[in-house]
Design an enzyme around this catalytic site. Structure first.
Site, mmCIF file in Angstrom:
data_model
loop_
_atom_site.group_PDB
_atom_site.id
_atom_site.type_symbol
_atom_site.label_atom_id
_atom_site.label_comp_id
_atom_site.label_asym_id
_atom_site.label_seq_id
_atom_site.Cartn_x
_atom_site.Cartn_y
_atom_site.Cartn_z
ATOM 1 N N TYR A 99 -12.546 44.540 54.613
ATOM 2 C CA TYR A 99 -11.426 44.115 54.488
ATOM 3 C C TYR A 99 -10.607 44.548 55.258
ATOM 4 C CZ TYR A 99 -11.489 42.919 48.707
ATOM 5 O OH TYR A 99 -11.875 42.947 47.815
ATOM 6 N N ASN A 120 -4.454 35.137 46.875
ATOM 7 C CA ASN A 120 -4.673 33.505 46.894
ATOM 8 C C ASN A 120 -4.683 32.086 45.876
ATOM 9 O OD1 ASN A 120 -6.084 31.373 47.699
ATOM 10 N ND2 ASN A 120 -8.235 32.431 47.295
ATOM 11 N N CYS A 128 -11.675 33.962 48.972
ATOM 12 C CA CYS A 128 -11.290 35.609 49.421
ATOM 13 C C CYS A 128 -12.702 35.833 48.435
ATOM 14 C CB CYS A 128 -9.865 35.033 48.383
ATOM 15 S SG CYS A 128 -10.057 34.330 46.975
ATOM 16 N N HIS A 129 -13.455 35.446 47.882
ATOM 17 C CA HIS A 129 -15.170 35.956 47.868
ATOM 18 C C HIS A 129 -15.583 36.094 48.864
ATOM 19 C CE1 HIS A 129 -15.872 31.823 47.607
ATOM 20 N NE2 HIS A 129 -16.971 31.852 47.771
ATOM 21 N N GLU A 157 -23.777 30.869 47.113
ATOM 22 C CA GLU A 157 -24.209 31.278 48.920
ATOM 23 C C GLU A 157 -24.839 31.149 49.864
ATOM 24 O OE1 GLU A 157 -20.211 31.890 49.941
ATOM 25 O OE2 GLU A 157 -19.385 31.060 48.661
#
Length: 167
Positions: A99, A120, A128-129, A157
């Site tokens: 952040y 979001n 946003c993850h 991912e």
DNA sequence: CGAGCATCCTCAG
DNA sequence: CTGAGGATGCTCG
């Protein structure tokens, strides 16, 4: 009570993790929300929604195979929120940002970034993850119980995040 | 305004 | 290591 969400969403997509509710405005996606476990699938019937579902299919099949998608969004938000959401879409699969890092890049504060991530409207596709805290995973959907979703997505991912020891 | 946030940093114990 | 507390930017009522 299954089905209670169907009147809100045009489509309910079943992912390996949980169901996602799609809301469409013509060809544009206006919302993609994680739904509670009680919700049941509601297949796409229109072309545009179907193409979103295909994008999701591809993503859940292999996240790294989907570097960019061509879904059209139509989103309500303040200017600041749109700026953050655009920045989110520039974080590639396999990477994460804190952040604080994102805040410095946008000349704002880390807490404000977190707040914009929380609002979001398009889960997963606006990633946003991929924004985590300086010392750990950070939050997701304003609910600790949903953190397993964020964790699952990052693992999918290929991201290895770790809780950093401070100092 | 003031309170509430998906934060971050520092400073004790 | 842990917890408290201040600084921080933005949103909503």
């Amino acid at each position: 009570m299954p089905g209670q969400y169907h009147h809100r969403y045009d489509v309910v997509y079943r992912s390996p993790l949980a169901c996602l509710g799609l809301k469409m405005d013509g060809a544009c996606l206006t919302a993609l929300d994680w739904l509670p476990a009680s919700s049941t699938e509601l297949p796409a019937q229109s072309g545009p929604a179907q193409s979103v579902c295909e994008t999701l299919d591809a993503y859940f099949e292999s996240a790294t195979a989907v570097q960019d998608h061509d879904c059209l969004f139509s989103l309500r938000g303040t200017e600041f929120q749109r700026r953050v959401w655009q920045a989110l879409q520039r974080i590639p699969v396999g990477l994460v940002m804190t952040y604080g890092e994102l805040a410095r890049k946008l000349n704002t504060g880390s807490r404000a970034v977190g707040q914009a991530c929380r609002s979001n409207p398009v889960a997963v596709l606006i990633p946003c993850h991929r924004v985590i805290a300086a010392n750990g995973l950070g939050g997701y959907m304003g609910d600790k119980r949903q953190l397993r979703i964020k964790q699952w997505l990052l693992t999918h991912e290929g991201v290895e995040w770790q809780t950093k020891t401070r100092h």
